[in-house]
Design a protein around this motif. Structure first.
Motif, mmCIF file in Angstrom:
data_model
loop_
_atom_site.group_PDB
_atom_site.id
_atom_site.type_symbol
_atom_site.label_atom_id
_atom_site.label_comp_id
_atom_site.label_asym_id
_atom_site.label_seq_id
_atom_site.Cartn_x
_atom_site.Cartn_y
_atom_site.Cartn_z
ATOM 1 N N GLY A 98 0.834 -1.192 0.000
ATOM 2 C CA GLY A 98 0.000 0.000 0.000
ATOM 3 C C GLY A 98 0.869 1.242 0.000
ATOM 4 N N ALA A 99 0.886 1.969 -1.124
ATOM 5 C CA ALA A 99 1.750 3.147 -1.238
ATOM 6 C C ALA A 99 0.952 4.433 -1.206
ATOM 7 C CB ALA A 99 2.572 3.078 -2.522
ATOM 8 N N GLY A 100 -0.104 4.423 -0.411
ATOM 9 C CA GLY A 100 -0.841 5.654 -0.174
ATOM 10 C C GLY A 100 -0.069 6.534 0.796
ATOM 11 N N ALA A 101 -0.740 7.531 1.346
ATOM 12 C CA ALA A 101 -0.069 8.460 2.254
ATOM 13 C C ALA A 101 0.506 7.739 3.465
ATOM 14 C CB ALA A 101 -1.049 9.548 2.698
ATOM 15 N N VAL A 102 -0.237 6.762 3.993
ATOM 16 C CA VAL A 102 0.233 6.027 5.173
ATOM 17 C C VAL A 102 1.458 5.198 4.832
ATOM 18 C CG1 VAL A 102 -0.343 4.227 6.845
ATOM 19 C CG2 VAL A 102 -2.033 5.973 6.270
ATOM 20 N N GLY A 103 1.370 4.421 3.762
ATOM 21 C CA GLY A 103 2.495 3.571 3.373
ATOM 22 C C GLY A 103 3.749 4.357 3.069
ATOM 23 N N ARG A 104 3.607 5.460 2.356
ATOM 24 C CA ARG A 104 4.771 6.279 2.010
ATOM 25 C C ARG A 104 5.401 6.900 3.257
ATOM 26 N NH1 ARG A 104 1.202 8.257 -1.915
ATOM 27 N NH2 ARG A 104 1.182 10.311 -0.887
ATOM 28 N N SER A 105 4.568 7.328 4.195
ATOM 29 C CA SER A 105 5.097 7.925 5.423
ATOM 30 C C SER A 105 5.886 6.909 6.236
ATOM 31 C CB SER A 105 3.945 8.491 6.273
ATOM 32 O OG SER A 105 3.296 9.546 5.605
ATOM 33 N N ILE A 106 5.348 5.686 6.331
ATOM 34 C CA ILE A 106 6.054 4.625 7.057
ATOM 35 C C ILE A 106 7.375 4.318 6.367
ATOM 36 C CG2 ILE A 106 5.969 2.216 7.794
ATOM 37 C CD1 ILE A 106 2.903 2.505 7.878
ATOM 38 N N ALA A 107 7.337 4.246 5.044
ATOM 39 C CA ALA A 107 8.544 3.933 4.276
ATOM 40 C C ALA A 107 9.626 4.986 4.509
ATOM 41 C CB ALA A 107 8.208 3.834 2.793
ATOM 42 N N SER A 108 9.253 6.243 4.460
ATOM 43 C CA SER A 108 10.229 7.320 4.665
ATOM 44 C C SER A 108 10.848 7.239 6.051
ATOM 45 C CB SER A 108 9.549 8.678 4.460
ATOM 46 O OG SER A 108 9.097 8.828 3.130
ATOM 47 N N GLU A 109 10.025 6.941 7.043
ATOM 48 C CA GLU A 109 10.523 6.840 8.420
ATOM 49 C C GLU A 109 11.508 5.683 8.555
ATOM 50 O OE1 GLU A 109 10.638 8.247 12.390
ATOM 51 O OE2 GLU A 109 9.575 9.078 10.660
ATOM 52 N N LEU A 110 11.178 4.545 7.985
ATOM 53 C CA LEU A 110 12.044 3.373 8.085
ATOM 54 C C LEU A 110 13.347 3.572 7.315
ATOM 55 C CD1 LEU A 110 9.386 0.531 7.737
ATOM 56 C CD2 LEU A 110 10.658 1.145 9.797
ATOM 57 N N LEU A 111 13.267 4.195 6.161
ATOM 58 C CA LEU A 111 14.477 4.478 5.399
ATOM 59 C C LEU A 111 15.394 5.409 6.182
ATOM 60 C CD1 LEU A 111 12.923 4.944 1.852
ATOM 61 C CD2 LEU A 111 14.608 3.213 2.480
ATOM 62 N N GLY A 112 14.795 6.391 6.840
ATOM 63 C CA GLY A 112 15.584 7.311 7.648
ATOM 64 C C GLY A 112 16.274 6.636 8.813
#
Length: 222
Positions: free
Chosen positions: A7-21
């Protein structure tokens, strides 16, 4: 750690950015081609596929992931993804988003869910945690209540204020994990004296929460 987010909606993208960071490897799986926007989350691996199909997950090499997060806006999809991740690909940790709180009862180990996250429940718990002193507040459940993360804020008149952690007779299968004191995060050393206003975080079973309440606030002292 390698994490797959479905799921690459707003929630998925936000989680992804946090984990990448935080230094993790992230794979975003999205069915809707219009949402596949690699520039939106630089550094993530993007896969356009239907995560409810076993063959799609095989091609995405889901078995190489340590954690799967089902973060779509559809509860049925999140449950199917969780079940496939756990039963077909033996993913160690499956976290699932609960879109509609009325469906939360479905998010159990039987569907492969290790942790279910319901935004309304989390927000309500945070409100309770902020205003409640002396009561056990459940912040999160693991494996549908098999273990819960709970918080209790020590009142000034509790008998444990000024006494070390080792003096507190915690119920069975209950672990004090963290003490939050102002801006400090304190590991609960046995010799650490407790203070009024301390926020204590425990992991315990749901059926032991009442016992924990009685221990921390004996005779209704809180």
């Amino acid at each position: 750690m390698r994490v797959a987010i479905v799921g690459a909606g707003a929630v998925g993208r936000s989680i992804a950015s946090e984990l990448l960071g935080n230094g993790h490897a992230v794979m975003l799986i999205e069915k809707n081609g219009s949402r596949v926007k690699p520039k939106a989350v630089p550094g993530a691996e993007w896969v356009q596929a239907d995560a409810c199909e076993v063959t799609s997950l095989e091609e995405a090499q889901l078995a190489t992931c340590d954690v799967v997060i089902a973060a779509t806006g559809d509860d049925k999809s999140n449950l199917v993804v969780s079940l496939l991740a756990k039963t077909e690909f033996a993913v160690n940790r499956v976290v699932a988003r609960v879109k509609d709180p009325r469906n939360e009862w479905l998010y159990t180990e039987a569907w492969g869910v290790d942790v279910a996250v319901s935004t309304p429940r989390v927000l309500a718990a945070l409100v309770e945690e902020a205003v409640t002193v002396g009561d056990v507040v459940r912040l999160m459940s693991f494996r549908k209540g098999a273990a819960n993360l709970v918080e209790i804020t020590l009142a000034e008149d509790t008998p444990w204020v000024g006494r070390p952690v080792r003096d507190v007779p915690l119920p069975r299968e209950t672990v004090l994990t963290t003490i939050l004191r102002g801006e400090r995060v304190i590991a609960p050393d046995p010799d650490e004296p407790l203070e009024a206003g301390d926020e204590l975080l425990f992991v315990t079973h749901g059926d032991i929460e009442e016992q924990l309440q009685r221990v921390m606030c004996p005779d209704g002292s809180c």
